[in-house]
Structures are given as structure tokens and as C-alpha cells.
Enzyme design. Sequence first.
Site, PDB file in Angstrom:
ATOM      1  N   ARG A 213     -13.412   0.618  -5.650  1.00 60.05           N
ATOM      2  CA  ARG A 213     -14.073   1.641  -4.823  1.00 60.05           C
ATOM      3  C   ARG A 213     -13.982   2.997  -5.509  1.00 60.05           C
ATOM      4  O   ARG A 213     -12.915   3.365  -5.999  1.00 60.05           O
ATOM      5  CB  ARG A 213     -13.399   1.738  -3.444  1.00 60.05           C
ATOM      6  CG  ARG A 213     -13.732   0.545  -2.613  1.00 60.05           C
ATOM      7  CD  ARG A 213     -13.301   0.661  -1.170  1.00 60.05           C
ATOM      8  NE  ARG A 213     -13.846  -0.490  -0.492  1.00 60.05           N
ATOM      9  CZ  ARG A 213     -13.231  -1.180   0.465  1.00 60.05           C
ATOM     10  NH1 ARG A 213     -12.036  -0.804   0.895  1.00 60.05           N
ATOM     11  NH2 ARG A 213     -13.811  -2.214   1.005  1.00 60.05           N
TER      12      ARG A 213
ATOM     13  N   HIS B 201       0.817  -1.225   0.000  1.00 57.58           N
ATOM     14  CA  HIS B 201       0.000   0.000   0.000  1.00 57.58           C
ATOM     15  C   HIS B 201       0.847   1.270   0.000  1.00 57.58           C
ATOM     16  O   HIS B 201       0.666   2.155  -0.816  1.00 57.58           O
ATOM     17  CB  HIS B 201      -0.912   0.022   1.235  1.00 57.58           C
ATOM     18  CG  HIS B 201      -2.160  -0.794   1.089  1.00 57.58           C
ATOM     19  ND1 HIS B 201      -2.149  -2.148   0.905  1.00 57.58           N
ATOM     20  CD2 HIS B 201      -3.472  -0.433   1.118  1.00 57.58           C
ATOM     21  CE1 HIS B 201      -3.402  -2.585   0.813  1.00 57.58           C
ATOM     22  NE2 HIS B 201      -4.221  -1.568   0.936  1.00 57.58           N
TER      23      HIS B 201
ATOM     24  N   ASP C 293      -7.395  -6.503   5.692  1.00 54.64           N
ATOM     25  CA  ASP C 293      -7.761  -5.719   4.514  1.00 54.64           C
ATOM     26  C   ASP C 293      -9.118  -6.231   4.045  1.00 54.64           C
ATOM     27  O   ASP C 293      -9.343  -7.444   3.984  1.00 54.64           O
ATOM     28  CB  ASP C 293      -6.721  -5.891   3.405  1.00 54.64           C
ATOM     29  CG  ASP C 293      -6.949  -4.875   2.313  1.00 54.64           C
ATOM     30  OD1 ASP C 293      -6.225  -3.864   2.263  1.00 54.64           O
ATOM     31  OD2 ASP C 293      -7.889  -5.076   1.502  1.00 54.64           O
TER      32      ASP C 293
ATOM     33  N   SER D 183     -13.219   0.065   3.864  1.00 54.32           N
ATOM     34  CA  SER D 183     -11.939  -0.445   4.366  1.00 54.32           C
ATOM     35  C   SER D 183     -12.037  -1.026   5.767  1.00 54.32           C
ATOM     36  O   SER D 183     -12.845  -0.592   6.591  1.00 54.32           O
ATOM     37  CB  SER D 183     -10.947   0.715   4.376  1.00 54.32           C
ATOM     38  OG  SER D 183      -9.924   0.497   5.308  1.00 54.32           O
TER      39      SER D 183
END
Length: 648
Positions: free
Chosen positions: A380, A66, A120, A539
Site C-alpha cells: 500500500r 503490528h 486483517d 485496511s
Amino acid sequence: MAKGTLVQKIIDAHYVSGEKIQGKPVAIRIDQTLTQDATGTMAYLELEAMGVDQVKTELSVSYVDHNMMQNGPENRNDHLYLQTVAADKGVIFSPPGNGICHQLHLERFGVPGKTLIGSDSHTPTGGGIGMMAIGAGGLDVALAMAGQPFRIPYPKVVGVKLTGKLSPWCAAKDVILKLLSIMTTKGNVGSIVEYFGDGVKTLTVPQRATITNMGAELGVTCSVFPSDEMTEKWLIQQNRAASYAPFAADDDAEYDRVIEISLDEIVPMAACPSSPDNIRTVAELRDMKVDQVLIGSCTNGGYRDLAMAASALKGRRISPDVTLAIAPGSRPVLEMLCRNGMLADLVAAGARILEVGCGPCIGQGQSPANDTVTCRTFNRNFAGRTGTKGDQSYLVSPETAVAVALTGKFTDPRELGIEYPDFTEPQEFWSDDELFQSPCKGTEIIRKPTIGEPPKNAPLPDELDGCVVIKVGDKITTDHIMPAGVHLKLRSNIPAYSKVVFECFTEAGKPSFAERASAIRDAGRHGVVVGRDSYGQGSSREHAAICPMYLGIKAVCALAIERIHRANLVNFGIVPLIFADPSDYDRISEGDTLKISGLRSQLAVGQNVNAELLSADGKSKGGIVFSHPLSQEDIDIILCGGRLNYRG
Ligand code: MIC
Ligand code: SF4
């Protein structure tokens, strides 16, 4: 209740305790865990705080995917901590550049029929190879690494019956977008989706994984495909044939709800701004000008998707009106594209090649220009997630993304006039497992100054003197609560990260949420957040509980709270309260006081919590009754101020 389903079989095989009654918590044994860096530092700090010497799972993997920008030392400090703590605690480490956790886990570690929890929310990607793979907060993943079972609500099983076969240019992404248009992102808490029917066997594992990945947007616990010849084929391609085992529902399995989708009738779809369930067909959006196209992410960053894009773009040029960027999902995928020349085809067509990782999906670069349309193969499109306020983010398949990149506007890929690329998947995928790092007990853990401690909460007060710090509406996501993007690098530093809680609601010239909440906390009072339906979507970031907790928030009142966020609130000692009468939401204003006398005893004895509402000037506005969705264990955890204080 669902009988003979694959879900039921996997739960039975992993059952530890609890009542097998829909909605009641059941504890299941967890075989595998995964973490990623943005949630992982807290998870391992919590593991250390629990005094765990070695992880107790069959397999635990720590991925860095990430936070890759390394703007300032924070990211690399995190990586070094993660690398060394993994080595010491018995966790495999996947270094930056190796791949996105979900893609890589599917390729290298996933095993049909096993349970996996990951810090996650897109961990359910593993359902593509028949795993029960569930997203959770970091603390729950740390507990699973410590050998503790994981609790899920005994599920309602939604059977999605797939028939027929996808037509050229219509994709697995369009299937999940279709399902999102039916089930929406709301009201599915506690359900698990199980796919069955003749259409299943026409879908490859990467296609199934696209569907289970974006099942996260439905708000379900996870989604599962059976494990069959396609699964075996995938594991053979991955040189992991020994991991294969068939798993399927009984022929007469009973589902709590059945939804039928004919793959023959699937057409290219798009999720429009700013919710993954705001679905239209691409044909309906025809000719809308687009400025940016992005292909990649854990939803569509696999070999098949990128090879399809490379084949379609080969010998062609993208429209001068768009930029196209590609973020491969894993190093093996990138390496295969390099070796077979497809990367050159993408570059020659005008694509920009980004680092392997999450990148723009989590607002790390590639923010769109103001008032322009961005078209992404991601999962998303919450408002502002791209890093641009007022963004117009559309979610599409790689097939549609290619069509848009070539024309510069929304185009149904079937109307391109190009034959659907006919590429054969390789017999064997390229992989180099030596890039994973094996554990080495006794490794010195590197803790640079930006790695803080996980903050602990005080026991829950009995008299809640709660000031309503913010009142928000429906579908508040954890991106609204705790923004990522440029702030992502603060994940290991709670005091700094807390400053941006609910930042998107700060009005120019007015005090921020953090300033208001800390003033209330410092005056010896408590903070309350009021939300409406489907609060805490998206999330799994437990920071959306930790940082409000740090700012003195003691309760979140809403019409409904999503599963992972609710669990995170409990883990950090914040009480989730549900309006018994939804119309009471309208009676509350920001600045009001919610007084709850005997909160501890009310929680301990019953399902209802009675509160008194006072206006900012102290006038009574009457009573409000809340219910709570808490088990006895949840209550005990909250009473002592969260999991890190709990010795149950
Ligand atoms: C996301 O897609 O929102 C993230 C970033 O992967 C999160 C995890 C995080 O916030 O670190 C998720 O999906 O859980
Ligand atoms: Fe990464 Fe995006 Fe997938 Fe989250 S959704 S894991 S940010 S690629």
C-alpha cells in the site's frame, strides 16, 4: 455463473445457507481464524462481550505483529491482554517477534481447501496455498470464533489465466502490479480471483502468496491458487506434508470473466504515488533519484525474497545516496538467514535490519524525509501512510528494490549487469513451533487501564436529522478515515483514538472532524459522512466504523462502499446509503442537513430511502433518493444499533 471453479468447490464444501445467486449473501462455515494485535484487542473484547467461553473453530491464532514499538505502555498492555485472553479462550498465541500473521500462517498453519477469516485485509495471502482466506472486521472474526458462519456475496469469479514463465529479475510482485493495472482498485467488490493455466505450475507458493496478498488491493473478496505439486513441495519444506491435499478447478471450468497474463511478457513494474493501481514500468521511471529502500512486509518478507536480496547484494555495497532497511516476515525466515550467513551479507552490504513485523509498512518508523522518494516492497502506498505528509511512495518487487539500493535511483534490475541469483531453496525450513503458546483454560485475563470496552450504539433513530460533517472524494481509504502510524497504539482506547478520525483533512486553525462531529452529537443531532466512489478501501480496521459511531455518525452516503468497510458499518449500526443518481453527490455540501423521515420503516420495507436535503441556512435543496445494499439481517442489525445489541 461460474461453474466447476475451485472457488465454487470450496464454497460448496463449506456452504451453510443463502441463495447461490451472484451478489446474494451466502453463509459459509469458517475453519480457521487469525487476528493481529492492532485489530485483535477489539475482536477479543467483542468475543468476551458476547459471552463466548471457548472458540469453536478448528484453529484460531492470535498474532502480535503490528504494534511493536512500545513507545509508552499501551502496546505491551495490549500484548498481555491478547496473550491471556487467547490462553483462556482456546486460541494459539504468537508473541511479538514471531512474525507477520500472514507470512507465519502460510508457513505454519495454512491448509489447502480450508476457509480462513482474519481481522486483517491481507488475510487472502492464504490463497497462495489454495485456501479461501478472507479479510474481515474484528467483530466478524469474533463471530466466526464463536462458531457462526461468515457471509460473503456469492461471487463473480474472475479467472486469471497465466501462461509462460517469469524471466530472470521479473517477479510475482510484477504480476500482481500488472493485474492491478488491468482491474484497478475500484469496481471489483463481490468478485473472487482464481488463477489457472500452465503458468501457475511455474510459481512457487511464496510467489503465489505475494500475488494473493496484494489481490487485497483489487478490492476483491479474495484470490485463490490451486493446490498442486508446488503446494505439496511447500508443505514438505514446512515439515507439514500431512496438510497437503490437491484442489483444482475442472478442466472445463467457466469463469465470469477471463484475463490472460503471459508471464513471459512481465517486466519490472512500480505502483506510483499514491495508489496501488497507479502502475508504470520501472524502465519508464529510469534514473529517478530515490532516498530510501525498504524490503519486507507480508507481501515480500519471505525467505525467497530476502535470500534473493542477500545473494544479489553479497560482496556489494548499497549506494551512499540511499538507506536500505530489511524487515523479515517471520522469525523462521530471520533465523534461516542468520544460520546460513545471508544476514551477514545483507549487513555487510549496508542494510539496516529491523524487527520482524509490519514496522514501516504501517508507519511504525522509517518515515521518509520531506520531498524524497521511498521505494518499498510493500502493498500500500496511500498518501501519508509512511508517516510523512506529501510522501512519494513507490511499490516494487524485491528484485527492483535491490537494483535501486545499489544505484540510488530507479533502475530496471535487468540492466544491472548482475546475473540473477541462483540459490536453491532449502529442502526444509527452519521452524520452532514451541514459540507459539498453547491455550490454557482458566488463565487470568490481564486487563491494564488502557484496554477499554467496545462501545455500543443506540438503536437507529426513525427521524434522521443528519448534518453533513464531511464531504470527501473518490477512493477514500480506511487510512484516511482512521490513521495508523503514531496513533496505532490507541486502538484499544476508542475515546482517545476517535480524536483523529479524518485527521488528514483537518485544516490548520479549523476545528477537526472529531470536534465538529461531537458538537453535532452533543446538540442532539446526527452526523453524516459523504463519500464518492470506492469509499472505505484498504485496511479492515473496524475502528473506521467504531470511532465515527462514537462521534455520532449515523449514515455514510457514497457512490460505492467497499466490502469490509460496509460490513463494519453495519456491525456498528451505521447505515450505508448509495446515491441512486450519482449526480446527487454534487448537490451536497458540508454543513447541509439530510433529513430522513421514517428511516427505520423505509429501510424495513424497501430498497430505496428518500431524504430531503437542506442547506446550512435551512432552505430546501430538494429530495435525494438512496438505495441500500443491505440484506434483511443487515437491516435488523442496524435497526437495533449494531451487532453487539443484536440477538438474531
Ligand atoms: C494494513 O495493512 O493497513 C493493516 C494495518 O494491516 C490493516 C489492519 C489494521 O488496520 O490494523 C489491514 O490491512 O487490515
Ligand atoms: Fe502488516 Fe503491512 Fe501486511 Fe498490513 S500490509 S499486515 S501492516 S505488513
